[in-house]
Design an enzyme around this catalytic site. Structure first.
Site, PDB file in Angstrom:
ATOM      1  N   ASP A   5      39.618  37.946  37.881  1.00  0.00           N
ATOM      2  CA  ASP A   5      41.021  38.245  38.209  1.00  0.00           C
ATOM      3  C   ASP A   5      41.904  38.291  36.966  1.00  0.00           C
ATOM      4  O   ASP A   5      41.778  37.454  36.076  1.00  0.00           O
ATOM      5  CB  ASP A   5      41.567  37.199  39.175  1.00  0.00           C
ATOM      6  CG  ASP A   5      40.988  37.379  40.559  1.00  0.00           C
ATOM      7  OD1 ASP A   5      41.215  38.438  41.152  1.00  0.00           O
ATOM      8  OD2 ASP A   5      40.303  36.468  41.037  1.00  0.00           O
ATOM      9  N   THR A   6      42.834  39.259  36.967  1.00  0.00           N
ATOM     10  CA  THR A   6      43.696  39.535  35.818  1.00  0.00           C
ATOM     11  C   THR A   6      44.875  40.339  36.334  1.00  0.00           C
ATOM     12  O   THR A   6      44.801  40.910  37.409  1.00  0.00           O
ATOM     13  CB  THR A   6      42.903  40.380  34.782  1.00  0.00           C
ATOM     14  OG1 THR A   6      41.762  39.652  34.353  1.00  0.00           O
ATOM     15  CG2 THR A   6      43.737  40.743  33.583  1.00  0.00           C
ATOM     16  N   VAL A   7      45.967  40.408  35.552  1.00  0.00           N
ATOM     17  CA  VAL A   7      46.997  41.391  35.854  1.00  0.00           C
ATOM     18  C   VAL A   7      47.154  42.310  34.659  1.00  0.00           C
ATOM     19  O   VAL A   7      47.102  41.884  33.509  1.00  0.00           O
ATOM     20  CB  VAL A   7      48.365  40.761  36.215  1.00  0.00           C
ATOM     21  CG1 VAL A   7      48.242  39.942  37.490  1.00  0.00           C
ATOM     22  CG2 VAL A   7      48.938  39.924  35.080  1.00  0.00           C
ATOM     23  N   MET A  67      42.058  46.261  35.707  1.00  0.00           N
ATOM     24  CA  MET A  67      41.722  44.839  35.803  1.00  0.00           C
ATOM     25  C   MET A  67      40.317  44.653  36.375  1.00  0.00           C
ATOM     26  O   MET A  67      39.659  45.596  36.772  1.00  0.00           O
ATOM     27  CB  MET A  67      42.725  44.133  36.716  1.00  0.00           C
ATOM     28  CG  MET A  67      44.168  44.305  36.315  1.00  0.00           C
ATOM     29  SD  MET A  67      45.294  43.886  37.669  1.00  0.00           S
ATOM     30  CE  MET A  67      45.920  45.495  38.111  1.00  0.00           C
TER      31      MET A  67
END
Length: 535
Positions: free
Chosen positions: A356-358, A438
């Site tokens: 998970d990332t933005v 992402m």
């Protein structure tokens, strides 16, 4: 042209400025900052701070940050590495004495000192126009007052209940009666608001020194970590400007951050794929997908062998991205069959032997373009919450190894192999697209699929993001439901073991700058809750 009978959305067009993020309120925040006199960098930091509040599973001030910035009229791309380092006590011997035989994602030993706040301050000082106190105010208000949980956030939250239940403080603040927050539930983080306000007023020192740092250190030591306040004080200067790496592809220059980030994989894969003729059968053809999977397998093989902190290990970027080497890798790809085995890493000859990332991007009215990514790594990072300061701590150290002699083996003050990679496309000395995809390890695969969809197969920005994805991982090819059954059957006959995944691959944003017509064209991935907006 999209089929308006089919569900979907069009690309967003504007003439002055545009932002694209994974949450509507973050996109709106970016535009508000631009209208207050800020530039693309100010807007990107403001939007990222908002995402750290409203998308807490993906990002936070307890994580890391990378940025590519193309100042208007400069013809240059500025790169910043905002990844943190392992504490001074992080030795393989220490971890083994604590019973670890490999890195554990929920262990305090997987928490590196966060680099994001160091990065925000350095980027703001070098390229921003507005003070941090003004830039962080929207995020502070959202943390204080709360914000309704959106659908994708709720889905990820539900899948993380086990992790969030491990630590008493985390469960107290991130679960309701032992359950995840659901769609429409209002989630507030008053402690995080206080920390953000302190950063706005006093700068990054308020995070790396004093009460906030003491809270993070006490929390980590109680969880078995070796972190000290001195480690966090050193984190104040963790972010550093670095020279970006680049390669030419289809008449454009594609820029990436250098190692310890994984951007070199994008350049390697583009080099491999760029020598093939575009498949006449189109982007969903077996030929196209098979080649992309094989290129990914080769590039990720090299990543796992070589990618590390370049301050502590030699990373052969020039070799791995060179035309000669990528051409040799291309020659290994057989359109009639998947490779049963791969050559030794770093070689194109047969020798013996996710997350998970933005990501967000902003283009302002002056033409400054910002490609910005911030992450906790896995969903909710380590799951370890520093309760008094409201900081959820990343587990980026899970990217290390415990294998002695490996270039990416954990060591004191070392940066781990990193997955988050912003992208920037330049042409004739001008930025034409800040973009990113992402999804942890998927990101190089996602970026190259997106770039190929747009520039090779002619999809608009939104359609290129919408298009179904696949990813070679752990010996299988993880596929989304949008890939037709007959295509999967043919891939299987080539030797790929295809498996459907529960959640889609990543999520991305991009803004194409049409200099000829004076138009910005933006898209935001439907796999997330966000949008692109412009004026």
């Amino acid at each position: 042209m999209r089929d308006f009978h089919v569900p979907g959305r069009s690309a967003v067009l504007s003439t002055q400025a545009m932002a694209a993020t994974s949450m509507p309120v973050a996109t709106l925040t970016a535009l508000d900052i631009l209208r207050q006199g800020g530039n693309a960098m100010d807007a990107a930091i403001a939007a990222c701070a908002v995402l750290a509040v409203v998308e807490p599973q993906s990002t936070g001030i307890g994580g890391d940050c990378f940025c590519l910035y193309a100042p208007a009229g400069s013809g240059e791309v500025v790169a910043l590495n905002g990844s943190g380092r392992a504490p001074a006590g992080a030795t393989p011997e220490r971890l083994r004495s604590d019973g670890l035989t490999a890195m554990v994602s929920t262990s305090a030993h997987s928490v590196t000192v966060p680099g994001a706040i160091s990065a925000w301050e350095k980027l703001n000082a070098a390229h921003g126009k507005l003070p941090l106190s003004q830039i962080l105010l929207p995020a502070i208000r959202l943390a204080e007052n709360g914000h309704p949980v959106h659908a994708r956030v709720a889905s990820d939250w539900s899948a993380s209940v086990g992790k969030l239940s491990r630590q008493t403080a985390t469960a107290r603040h991130f679960l309701k009666d032992g359950k995840a927050y659901g769609v429409g539930d209002v989630f507030a983080q008053p402690a995080l608001a206080r920390t953000l306000r302190a950063i706005g007023e006093k700068g990054a020192k308020a995070f790396y020194e004093g009460e906030v740092a003491a809270d993070m250190v006490a929390t980590l030591r109680a969880a078995g970590g070796s972190h000290t306040e001195e480690d966090f004080a050193k984190g104040l200067s963790a972010a550093e400007f670095v020279k970006p790496i680049q390669s030419s592809w289809r008449g454009m220059d594609v820029f990436q951050c250098p190692p310890n980030g994984s951007g070199l994989l994008v350049l390697s894969m583009l080099g491999i794929l760029g020598g093939f003729e575009t498949p006449e059968a189109g982007p969903l053809s077996v030929e196209r997908l098979h080649r992309h999977v094989e290129a990914g397998r080769l590039a990720y093989r090299d990543r796992d062998a070589f990618l590390a902190d370049p301050a502590m290990a030699e990373v052969p970027v020039a070799h791995l991205t060179s035309p000669d080497y990528t051409a040799a890798l291309r020659a290994l790809i057989d359109d009639g069959a998947a490779m049963r085995e791969l050559p030794e890493a770093g070689s194109a000859e047969w020798l013996p032997k996710h997350r998970d990332t933005v990501y967000l991007c902003v283009v302002d009215a002056d033409g400054n373009a910002c490609s910005f990514i911030n992450s906790l790594f896995e969903s909710f990072g380590s799951g370890i919450l520093a309760e008094q300061s409201g900081v959820m701590l990343q587990n980026r150290g899970f990217g290390f190894r415990l294998q002695e002699g490996h270039p990416n083996c954990i060591a004191p003050n070392k940066r781990p192999m990193h997955t988050i990679i912003p992208g920037m496309v330049m042409k004739n000395g001008r930025a034409i697209m800040p973009y990113g995809v992402m999804g942890g390890h998927f990101q190089p695969m996602g970026q190259t699929l997106f770039l190929s969809n747009h520039f090779e197969f002619g999809m608009d920005v939104q359609a290129a993001l919408d298009f179904p994805r696949l990813f070679p991982y752990a010996g299988k090819v993880q596929v989304e439901r949008g890939i037709p059954t007959d295509v999967l059957d043919r891939l299987s006959r080539l030797g790929h073991e295809c498996t459907l995944i529960d959640k889609p691959h990543g999520g991305g944003q991009a803004i194409f700058i049409d200099h000829e017509r004076g138009v910005l064209i933006g898209g935001s991935d439907p796999r997330k809750d966000g949008c692109a907006l412009g004026y």
